[in-house]
Design a protein around this motif. Sequence first.
Motif, PDB file in Angstrom:
ATOM      1  N   ALA A  44       0.965   9.934   2.932  1.00 38.32           N
ATOM      2  CA  ALA A  44       1.071  10.158   4.377  1.00 38.32           C
ATOM      3  C   ALA A  44       0.105   9.253   5.141  1.00 38.32           C
ATOM      4  CB  ALA A  44       0.806  11.628   4.704  1.00 38.32           C
ATOM      5  N   ASP A  45      -1.092   9.071   4.608  1.00 39.60           N
ATOM      6  CA  ASP A  45      -2.064   8.195   5.263  1.00 39.60           C
ATOM      7  C   ASP A  45      -1.591   6.741   5.251  1.00 39.60           C
ATOM      8  OD1 ASP A  45      -3.644  10.372   5.724  1.00 39.60           O
ATOM      9  OD2 ASP A  45      -4.942  10.049   3.987  1.00 39.60           O
ATOM     10  N   ALA A  46      -0.985   6.339   4.129  1.00 37.54           N
ATOM     11  CA  ALA A  46      -0.488   4.961   4.042  1.00 37.54           C
ATOM     12  C   ALA A  46       0.630   4.719   5.055  1.00 37.54           C
ATOM     13  CB  ALA A  46      -0.009   4.670   2.625  1.00 37.54           C
ATOM     14  N   ARG A  47       1.520   5.691   5.177  1.00 40.32           N
ATOM     15  CA  ARG A  47       2.607   5.543   6.147  1.00 40.32           C
ATOM     16  C   ARG A  47       2.079   5.547   7.579  1.00 40.32           C
ATOM     17  NH1 ARG A  47       6.886   9.741   3.245  1.00 40.32           N
ATOM     18  NH2 ARG A  47       7.682   8.261   1.661  1.00 40.32           N
ATOM     19  N   ALA A  48       1.061   6.430   7.841  1.00 42.31           N
ATOM     20  CA  ALA A  48       0.479   6.454   9.185  1.00 42.31           C
ATOM     21  C   ALA A  48      -0.232   5.147   9.494  1.00 42.31           C
ATOM     22  CB  ALA A  48      -0.492   7.635   9.297  1.00 42.31           C
ATOM     23  N   ARG A  49      -0.921   4.612   8.504  1.00 45.05           N
ATOM     24  CA  ARG A  49      -1.611   3.332   8.707  1.00 45.05           C
ATOM     25  C   ARG A  49      -0.606   2.205   8.950  1.00 45.05           C
ATOM     26  NH1 ARG A  49      -4.668   3.823   4.757  1.00 45.05           N
ATOM     27  NH2 ARG A  49      -3.446   2.765   3.161  1.00 45.05           N
ATOM     28  N   GLN A  50       0.489   2.260   8.206  1.00 47.67           N
ATOM     29  CA  GLN A  50       1.517   1.240   8.386  1.00 47.67           C
ATOM     30  C   GLN A  50       2.128   1.334   9.776  1.00 47.67           C
ATOM     31  OE1 GLN A  50       4.868   1.680   5.763  1.00 47.67           O
ATOM     32  NE2 GLN A  50       5.483  -0.460   5.925  1.00 47.67           N
ATOM     33  N   GLY A  51       2.388   2.598  10.228  1.00 47.60           N
ATOM     34  CA  GLY A  51       2.964   2.760  11.553  1.00 47.60           C
ATOM     35  C   GLY A  51       1.991   2.379  12.656  1.00 47.60           C
ATOM     36  N   ALA A  52       0.691   2.709  12.477  1.00 45.52           N
ATOM     37  CA  ALA A  52      -0.295   2.413  13.513  1.00 45.52           C
ATOM     38  C   ALA A  52      -0.486   0.909  13.680  1.00 45.52           C
ATOM     39  CB  ALA A  52      -1.619   3.083  13.178  1.00 45.52           C
ATOM     40  N   LEU A  53      -0.590   0.210  12.562  1.00 44.00           N
ATOM     41  CA  LEU A  53      -0.864  -1.222  12.645  1.00 44.00           C
ATOM     42  C   LEU A  53       0.382  -2.026  12.997  1.00 44.00           C
ATOM     43  CD1 LEU A  53      -3.338  -1.682   9.670  1.00 44.00           C
ATOM     44  CD2 LEU A  53      -3.829  -1.389  12.100  1.00 44.00           C
ATOM     45  N   GLY A 109       0.814  -1.216   0.000  1.00 42.52           N
ATOM     46  CA  GLY A 109       0.000   0.000   0.000  1.00 42.52           C
ATOM     47  C   GLY A 109       0.842   1.256   0.000  1.00 42.52           C
ATOM     48  N   THR A 110       1.914   1.238   0.800  1.00 40.28           N
ATOM     49  CA  THR A 110       2.790   2.409   0.833  1.00 40.28           C
ATOM     50  C   THR A 110       3.503   2.595  -0.497  1.00 40.28           C
ATOM     51  OG1 THR A 110       3.110   2.062   3.211  1.00 40.28           O
ATOM     52  CG2 THR A 110       4.682   3.501   2.088  1.00 40.28           C
ATOM     53  N   ALA A 111       3.970   1.491  -1.083  1.00 41.04           N
ATOM     54  CA  ALA A 111       4.658   1.578  -2.370  1.00 41.04           C
ATOM     55  C   ALA A 111       3.719   2.088  -3.466  1.00 41.04           C
ATOM     56  CB  ALA A 111       5.227   0.208  -2.740  1.00 41.04           C
ATOM     57  N   GLN A 112       2.478   1.632  -3.430  1.00 42.09           N
ATOM     58  CA  GLN A 112       1.511   2.089  -4.426  1.00 42.09           C
ATOM     59  C   GLN A 112       1.245   3.586  -4.286  1.00 42.09           C
ATOM     60  OE1 GLN A 112      -2.237   0.091  -4.205  1.00 42.09           O
ATOM     61  NE2 GLN A 112      -3.030   1.026  -6.077  1.00 42.09           N
ATOM     62  N   ALA A 113       1.099   4.072  -3.048  1.00 42.61           N
ATOM     63  CA  ALA A 113       0.875   5.501  -2.827  1.00 42.61           C
ATOM     64  C   ALA A 113       2.080   6.317  -3.271  1.00 42.61           C
ATOM     65  CB  ALA A 113       0.572   5.764  -1.357  1.00 42.61           C
ATOM     66  N   ARG A 114       3.288   5.772  -3.044  1.00 39.99           N
ATOM     67  CA  ARG A 114       4.507   6.478  -3.469  1.00 39.99           C
ATOM     68  C   ARG A 114       4.560   6.570  -4.993  1.00 39.99           C
ATOM     69  NH1 ARG A 114       7.722   3.271  -1.440  1.00 39.99           N
ATOM     70  NH2 ARG A 114       7.873   4.216   0.652  1.00 39.99           N
ATOM     71  N   VAL A 166      -1.395  16.213  -7.078  1.00 43.72           N
ATOM     72  CA  VAL A 166      -0.181  16.021  -6.280  1.00 43.72           C
ATOM     73  C   VAL A 166      -0.501  16.119  -4.791  1.00 43.72           C
ATOM     74  CG1 VAL A 166       2.070  17.016  -5.709  1.00 43.72           C
ATOM     75  CG2 VAL A 166       1.396  16.772  -8.097  1.00 43.72           C
ATOM     76  N   ALA A 167      -1.331  17.094  -4.425  1.00 42.10           N
ATOM     77  CA  ALA A 167      -1.698  17.244  -3.010  1.00 42.10           C
ATOM     78  C   ALA A 167      -2.439  16.022  -2.496  1.00 42.10           C
ATOM     79  CB  ALA A 167      -2.543  18.502  -2.824  1.00 42.10           C
ATOM     80  N   LEU A 168      -3.338  15.495  -3.305  1.00 40.80           N
ATOM     81  CA  LEU A 168      -4.073  14.298  -2.893  1.00 40.80           C
ATOM     82  C   LEU A 168      -3.151  13.091  -2.787  1.00 40.80           C
ATOM     83  CD1 LEU A 168      -7.369  14.695  -4.977  1.00 40.80           C
ATOM     84  CD2 LEU A 168      -7.027  15.090  -2.540  1.00 40.80           C
ATOM     85  N   ALA A 169      -2.187  12.979  -3.730  1.00 41.46           N
ATOM     86  CA  ALA A 169      -1.252  11.853  -3.691  1.00 41.46           C
ATOM     87  C   ALA A 169      -0.347  11.946  -2.463  1.00 41.46           C
ATOM     88  CB  ALA A 169      -0.422  11.808  -4.975  1.00 41.46           C
ATOM     89  N   GLN A 170       0.086  13.170  -2.122  1.00 39.86           N
ATOM     90  CA  GLN A 170       0.905  13.341  -0.917  1.00 39.86           C
ATOM     91  C   GLN A 170       0.124  12.948   0.327  1.00 39.86           C
ATOM     92  OE1 GLN A 170       1.973  17.459  -1.280  1.00 39.86           O
ATOM     93  NE2 GLN A 170       3.855  17.038  -2.457  1.00 39.86           N
ATOM     94  N   ARG A 171      -1.141  13.331   0.363  1.00 45.57           N
ATOM     95  CA  ARG A 171      -1.971  12.973   1.512  1.00 45.57           C
ATOM     96  C   ARG A 171      -2.167  11.461   1.587  1.00 45.57           C
ATOM     97  NH1 ARG A 171      -3.114  14.443   6.516  1.00 45.57           N
ATOM     98  NH2 ARG A 171      -5.178  13.702   7.178  1.00 45.57           N
ATOM     99  N   ALA A 172      -2.373  10.829   0.417  1.00 51.34           N
ATOM    100  CA  ALA A 172      -2.556   9.377   0.395  1.00 51.34           C
ATOM    101  C   ALA A 172      -1.301   8.654   0.883  1.00 51.34           C
ATOM    102  CB  ALA A 172      -2.926   8.921  -1.014  1.00 51.34           C
TER     103      ALA A 172
END
Length: 408
Positions: free
Chosen positions: A188-197, A141-146, A180-186
């Motif tokens: 950041a959300d993917a990284r936060a989700r990865q860190g939370a879980l 998920g993080t790689a896809q968002a990147r 670009v703004a939406l992709a950056q947010r996505a």
Amino acid sequence: MHSSKVALFLPAVSRCLALAGLLGGAVACGKAEKPKPASPAEIENPVKESDLTTVTLTADAEKRLGIKTVAIKADNVRATREVGGEIQAVPGQAVTIVAPVQGTLRGGASITAGRQVSQGQTLYQLVPLPPERDLLTLNQGTAQARTQLQVAQARLQRAEELLADRAGSVRARDDARADVALAQRALADARARQGALSGNTNGGQALLIKAPLSGVVQRVNVASGSVVTANTVLLELAALNKVWVRVPLFVGDLRRLGKEQTVTVRPLNGGPARPARPVEAPLLGATAGTGTADVFYELDNADQAFRPGERVAVDVALGSGNLAVGGAGQPAPATPALTIPAAALLYDASGGQWVYVRTKPLQYTRQRVEVQRAVGEQVVVLRGVQAGAEVVTDGAAELFGTEFGGSH
């Protein structure tokens, strides 16, 4: 015998009635008649509503009604067309905020439609819920968002190059910035989700959902305490310091627009008008059913008087017809026309248009006029009055009520 008595009785009754009439007249003549008070307003020729009527006032009545007049003059006015427009948020300045993961919302009770928020302000707290199963691993998920962010950045760079070469549009560049703004947010959300879980955010610690820009909340779709799934739309946010106006114009009028020509935007509730600048954006193609094309203008809206979706009236000044779309030609020269203040115009029950003209001191005559169009606070009159005539502005409605018996 009976008939003879009746014959004798009738003349006696007639003499009694005549005597009573003479006595009544004598009594009436003995009384002095009181003079009638002078009427403050005198109506002459009150015949048909469509006929001209003259109202004569006393000096005191004219002062009490607050009558003021303005001389009709010939002004130079340009050809304009009044069309309807729609307020839209500037592309790239309106965002939709979604839930990054499945969870329970906390806070946000004060977030309502129309509320002003600042960039970085916390809107909600989202407590993640353990997913039932993962369709993709966290790394995927993080790689896809990147990757999506890289693609969006490449599109933005390409859009800026095309705009620099005058082969693109500002709107395409703004759309790329929004992506670009939406992709950056996505990401950041993917990284936060990865860190939370993965336990890096202390297990079930709440995620802070913050405003990505300063603006006004347009719509709220959730309530505090709701359980939402990933990608659920929470609210819509738009920056309204500047807005766009979408103006559908007839295709035949496009060639009559100047390159830097501004338009006048007026709210339908009668508020103050303000100018709007043309936007370097492609014209949206005409439709076969309407024969119109959409032209966009930018409007300063620091006071947030206009909101997206609002309908407005737009006055467009048209040129001579020899201008190319977006050309640098000059508008058509102004032509003289009779103008009167809009406050002087009255409407009857059938929609007829009238004005009161002062024909002599304390005397006012109602005259029918034909109005062509409105130009700001003035209206252009085709026929019905002459230049130099004095029309009533303040007190026109009171004169109308005086003529037809209304109270004031």
